[in-house]
Motif scaffolding. Structure first.
Motif, PDB file in Angstrom:
ATOM      1  N   ASN A 163     -32.075  -2.462  39.343  1.00 47.74           N
ATOM      2  CA  ASN A 163     -31.151  -1.635  38.570  1.00 47.74           C
ATOM      3  C   ASN A 163     -31.760  -1.082  37.288  1.00 47.74           C
ATOM      4  OD1 ASN A 163     -29.150  -2.072  40.442  1.00 47.74           O
ATOM      5  ND2 ASN A 163     -28.393  -3.897  39.396  1.00 47.74           N
ATOM      6  N   ARG A 164     -33.055  -1.268  37.114  1.00 46.11           N
ATOM      7  CA  ARG A 164     -33.700  -0.768  35.904  1.00 46.11           C
ATOM      8  C   ARG A 164     -33.805   0.754  35.961  1.00 46.11           C
ATOM      9  NH1 ARG A 164     -39.233  -3.351  35.842  1.00 46.11           N
ATOM     10  NH2 ARG A 164     -39.068  -2.783  38.001  1.00 46.11           N
ATOM     11  N   PRO A 165     -34.035   1.392  34.810  1.00 41.44           N
ATOM     12  CA  PRO A 165     -34.221   2.855  34.799  1.00 41.44           C
ATOM     13  C   PRO A 165     -35.440   3.269  35.633  1.00 41.44           C
ATOM     14  CG  PRO A 165     -33.902   2.030  32.571  1.00 41.44           C
ATOM     15  CD  PRO A 165     -34.028   0.845  33.453  1.00 41.44           C
ATOM     16  N   LYS A 166     -35.414   4.515  36.118  1.00 43.93           N
ATOM     17  CA  LYS A 166     -36.483   5.031  36.988  1.00 43.93           C
ATOM     18  C   LYS A 166     -37.849   4.973  36.309  1.00 43.93           C
ATOM     19  CE  LYS A 166     -34.076   6.253  40.571  1.00 43.93           C
ATOM     20  NZ  LYS A 166     -34.234   5.626  41.869  1.00 43.93           N
ATOM     21  N   TRP A 167     -37.904   5.232  34.990  1.00 44.53           N
ATOM     22  CA  TRP A 167     -39.194   5.229  34.314  1.00 44.53           C
ATOM     23  C   TRP A 167     -39.816   3.835  34.307  1.00 44.53           C
ATOM     24  CZ3 TRP A 167     -40.213   2.313  30.015  1.00 44.53           C
ATOM     25  CH2 TRP A 167     -39.125   1.827  29.299  1.00 44.53           C
ATOM     26  N   MET A 168     -39.007   2.788  34.256  1.00 49.37           N
ATOM     27  CA  MET A 168     -39.529   1.423  34.289  1.00 49.37           C
ATOM     28  C   MET A 168     -40.093   1.084  35.669  1.00 49.37           C
ATOM     29  SD  MET A 168     -36.940  -1.039  32.311  1.00 49.37           S
ATOM     30  CE  MET A 168     -37.034  -1.300  30.577  1.00 49.37           C
ATOM     31  N   ARG A 188     -47.380   2.094  38.578  1.00 53.56           N
ATOM     32  CA  ARG A 188     -48.624   2.561  37.960  1.00 53.56           C
ATOM     33  C   ARG A 188     -49.453   1.380  37.457  1.00 53.56           C
ATOM     34  NH1 ARG A 188     -46.929   5.801  33.805  1.00 53.56           N
ATOM     35  NH2 ARG A 188     -46.175   7.260  35.353  1.00 53.56           N
ATOM     36  N   TYR A 189     -48.796   0.375  36.885  1.00 52.10           N
ATOM     37  CA  TYR A 189     -49.495  -0.803  36.377  1.00 52.10           C
ATOM     38  C   TYR A 189     -50.180  -1.564  37.511  1.00 52.10           C
ATOM     39  CZ  TYR A 189     -50.311  -5.466  34.579  1.00 52.10           C
ATOM     40  OH  TYR A 189     -50.903  -6.653  34.241  1.00 52.10           O
ATOM     41  N   ALA A 190     -49.500  -1.728  38.629  1.00 49.08           N
ATOM     42  CA  ALA A 190     -50.086  -2.437  39.768  1.00 49.08           C
ATOM     43  C   ALA A 190     -51.318  -1.703  40.272  1.00 49.08           C
ATOM     44  CB  ALA A 190     -49.052  -2.579  40.887  1.00 49.08           C
ATOM     45  N   CYS A 191     -51.242  -0.388  40.340  1.00 48.13           N
ATOM     46  CA  CYS A 191     -52.382   0.403  40.801  1.00 48.13           C
ATOM     47  C   CYS A 191     -53.558   0.292  39.835  1.00 48.13           C
ATOM     48  CB  CYS A 191     -51.994   1.866  40.962  1.00 48.13           C
ATOM     49  SG  CYS A 191     -50.850   2.160  42.311  1.00 48.13           S
ATOM     50  N   GLN A 192     -53.305   0.439  38.561  1.00 47.48           N
ATOM     51  CA  GLN A 192     -54.376   0.435  37.564  1.00 47.48           C
ATOM     52  C   GLN A 192     -55.025  -0.942  37.444  1.00 47.48           C
ATOM     53  OE1 GLN A 192     -52.498   1.898  34.034  1.00 47.48           O
ATOM     54  NE2 GLN A 192     -52.768   4.033  34.601  1.00 47.48           N
ATOM     55  N   THR A 193     -54.264  -1.981  37.695  1.00 55.22           N
ATOM     56  CA  THR A 193     -54.779  -3.333  37.525  1.00 55.22           C
ATOM     57  C   THR A 193     -55.546  -3.825  38.747  1.00 55.22           C
ATOM     58  OG1 THR A 193     -52.902  -3.819  36.102  1.00 55.22           O
ATOM     59  CG2 THR A 193     -54.132  -5.692  36.924  1.00 55.22           C
TER      60      THR A 193
END
Length: 60
Positions: free
Chosen positions: A10-15, A21-26
């Motif tokens: 239920n978090r906002p779309k940007w979160m 993006r974080y999973a990909c970059q990490t």
């Protein structure tokens, strides 16, 4: 007896987008060349969706 649980985000779309993006970059070495940024649904991170990775050919 089998119980199924459904998890809703239920978090906002940007979160949600930021988490992908974080999973990909990490965890992915192709994150700079990838245009998908799928997160954990990516085939490289154990998911089932094939990412779009752009490679540039070296000039001679």
């Amino acid at each position: 007896m089998s119980t199924k649980a459904t998890i809703y985000d239920n978090r906002p779309k940007w979160m949600q987008k930021e988490d992908k993006r974080y999973a990909c970059q990490t965890f992915c070495k192709f994150s700079k060349k990838c245009t998908s940024n799928l997160g954990y649904t990516c085939k490289k991170l154990g998911g089932d969706v094939i990412p779009v990775i752009l490679f540039q050919q070296k000039r001679k």
